[in-house]
Design a protein around this motif. Structure first.
Motif, mmCIF file in Angstrom:
data_model
loop_
_atom_site.group_PDB
_atom_site.id
_atom_site.type_symbol
_atom_site.label_atom_id
_atom_site.label_comp_id
_atom_site.label_asym_id
_atom_site.label_seq_id
_atom_site.Cartn_x
_atom_site.Cartn_y
_atom_site.Cartn_z
ATOM 1 N N GLN A 100 0.750 -1.172 0.068
ATOM 2 C CA GLN A 100 0.153 -0.075 -0.079
ATOM 3 C C GLN A 100 0.883 1.265 -0.129
ATOM 4 O O GLN A 100 1.965 1.205 0.717
ATOM 5 N N ASP A 101 0.242 2.259 -0.578
ATOM 6 C CA ASP A 101 0.998 3.459 -0.665
ATOM 7 C C ASP A 101 0.267 4.240 0.728
ATOM 8 O O ASP A 101 -0.902 4.033 1.153
ATOM 9 N N THR A 102 0.944 4.691 1.814
ATOM 10 C CA THR A 102 0.441 5.280 3.036
ATOM 11 C C THR A 102 0.844 6.567 3.373
ATOM 12 O O THR A 102 1.676 7.011 2.842
ATOM 13 N N ALA B 282 4.038 11.210 3.513
ATOM 14 C CA ALA B 282 3.365 9.927 2.837
ATOM 15 C C ALA B 282 4.722 9.024 2.769
ATOM 16 O O ALA B 282 5.957 9.614 2.500
ATOM 17 N N ILE B 283 4.472 7.566 2.317
ATOM 18 C CA ILE B 283 5.615 6.708 2.072
ATOM 19 C C ILE B 283 5.059 5.928 1.071
ATOM 20 O O ILE B 283 3.826 5.270 1.086
ATOM 21 N N ARG B 284 5.844 5.760 -0.189
ATOM 22 C CA ARG B 284 5.375 4.850 -1.256
ATOM 23 C C ARG B 284 5.606 3.385 -0.660
ATOM 24 O O ARG B 284 6.678 3.081 -0.132
ATOM 25 N N CYS C 212 -3.931 8.029 9.834
ATOM 26 C CA CYS C 212 -3.300 7.257 9.116
ATOM 27 C C CYS C 212 -4.279 7.088 7.799
ATOM 28 O O CYS C 212 -5.571 6.792 8.127
ATOM 29 N N ALA C 213 -3.694 6.621 6.600
ATOM 30 C CA ALA C 213 -4.669 6.509 5.561
ATOM 31 C C ALA C 213 -3.908 5.669 4.505
ATOM 32 O O ALA C 213 -2.586 5.662 4.712
ATOM 33 N N THR C 214 -4.436 4.693 3.870
ATOM 34 C CA THR C 214 -3.707 3.833 2.877
ATOM 35 C C THR C 214 -4.451 3.717 1.526
ATOM 36 O O THR C 214 -5.741 4.024 1.459
ATOM 37 N N THR C 215 -3.911 3.421 0.610
ATOM 38 C CA THR C 215 -4.621 2.984 -0.874
ATOM 39 C C THR C 215 -3.510 2.024 -1.607
ATOM 40 O O THR C 215 -2.474 2.054 -1.080
ATOM 41 N N GLY C 216 -4.250 1.283 -2.681
ATOM 42 C CA GLY C 216 -3.283 0.679 -3.251
ATOM 43 C C GLY C 216 -2.161 1.167 -3.835
ATOM 44 O O GLY C 216 -0.900 0.897 -3.707
ATOM 45 N N THR C 217 -2.679 2.223 -4.727
ATOM 46 C CA THR C 217 -1.602 2.895 -5.522
ATOM 47 C C THR C 217 -2.090 4.369 -5.764
ATOM 48 O O THR C 217 -3.184 4.522 -6.169
ATOM 49 N N ARG D 235 -0.620 13.663 -2.166
ATOM 50 C CA ARG D 235 -0.650 14.731 -1.046
ATOM 51 C C ARG D 235 -2.227 15.100 -0.752
ATOM 52 O O ARG D 235 -2.353 16.047 0.276
ATOM 53 N N THR D 236 -3.061 14.408 -1.459
ATOM 54 C CA THR D 236 -4.350 14.788 -1.252
ATOM 55 C C THR D 236 -5.375 13.575 -0.425
ATOM 56 O O THR D 236 -5.039 12.275 -0.920
ATOM 57 N N ALA D 237 -6.107 13.987 0.234
ATOM 58 C CA ALA D 237 -6.975 13.102 1.075
ATOM 59 C C ALA D 237 -7.856 12.175 -0.005
ATOM 60 O O ALA D 237 -7.847 10.974 0.495
ATOM 61 N N ARG D 238 -8.371 12.386 -1.049
ATOM 62 C CA ARG D 238 -9.036 11.746 -1.841
ATOM 63 C C ARG D 238 -8.250 10.726 -2.553
ATOM 64 O O ARG D 238 -9.151 9.892 -2.954
ATOM 65 N N ALA D 239 -7.088 10.713 -2.501
ATOM 66 C CA ALA D 239 -6.237 9.600 -3.180
ATOM 67 C C ALA D 239 -6.097 8.368 -2.171
ATOM 68 O O ALA D 239 -5.795 7.216 -2.629
#
Length: 126
Positions: free
Chosen positions: A32-34, A50-52, A96-101, A108-112
């Motif tokens: 995950q990108d976090t 963020a960390i890729r 904290c937040a995560t997404t696949g990619t 830097r945006t919350a919607r990602a």
């Protein structure tokens, strides 16, 4: 779906340090990108760091660069935010937040981000 639980917040004097943790379940964070975001009363949620997932490249808001460090522990499946030289303006609820990619231009945006922790209060007194 990733479940995230934030911990480690609290009250600290200006100049002090805190370490936030985000425990993940359901997915491994290395896939995950976090990121960390924060929201102060009356303000919009803002990007902190963020960390890729690939290569571990890190990104920071200008306001925290040089004071905060984001890291990921793959063995423990946790995301951390080490916060040093804290200032009263760092007072906020941190998420904290995560997404696949995350597309680089939106990192830097919350919607990602698709999964969020419950938030943890950080209060810095002057």
């Amino acid at each position: 779906q990733v479940q995230l639980v934030d911990s480690g917040g609290g009250l600290v004097q200006a100049g002090g340090s805190l370490r936030l943790s985000c425990a993940a379940s359901g997915r491994t964070l290395r896939t995950q990108d976090t990121a960390w975001f924060r929201q102060a009363p009356g303000k919009e949620r803002e990007f902190v760091a963020a960390i890729r997932k690939n290569g571990g490249a890190t990104f920071y808001a200008d306001s925290v660069k040089g004071r905060f460090t984001i890291s990921r522990d793959n063995a423990k499946n946790t995301l951390s935010l080490q916060m040093d030289s804290l200032k009263p303006e760092d007072t906020a609820v941190y998420y904290c937040a995560t997404t696949g990619t995350a597309i680089l231009s939106t990192i830097r945006t919350a919607r990602a981000y698709s999964s969020w922790g419950q938030g943890i209060q950080v209060t810095v007194s002057s």
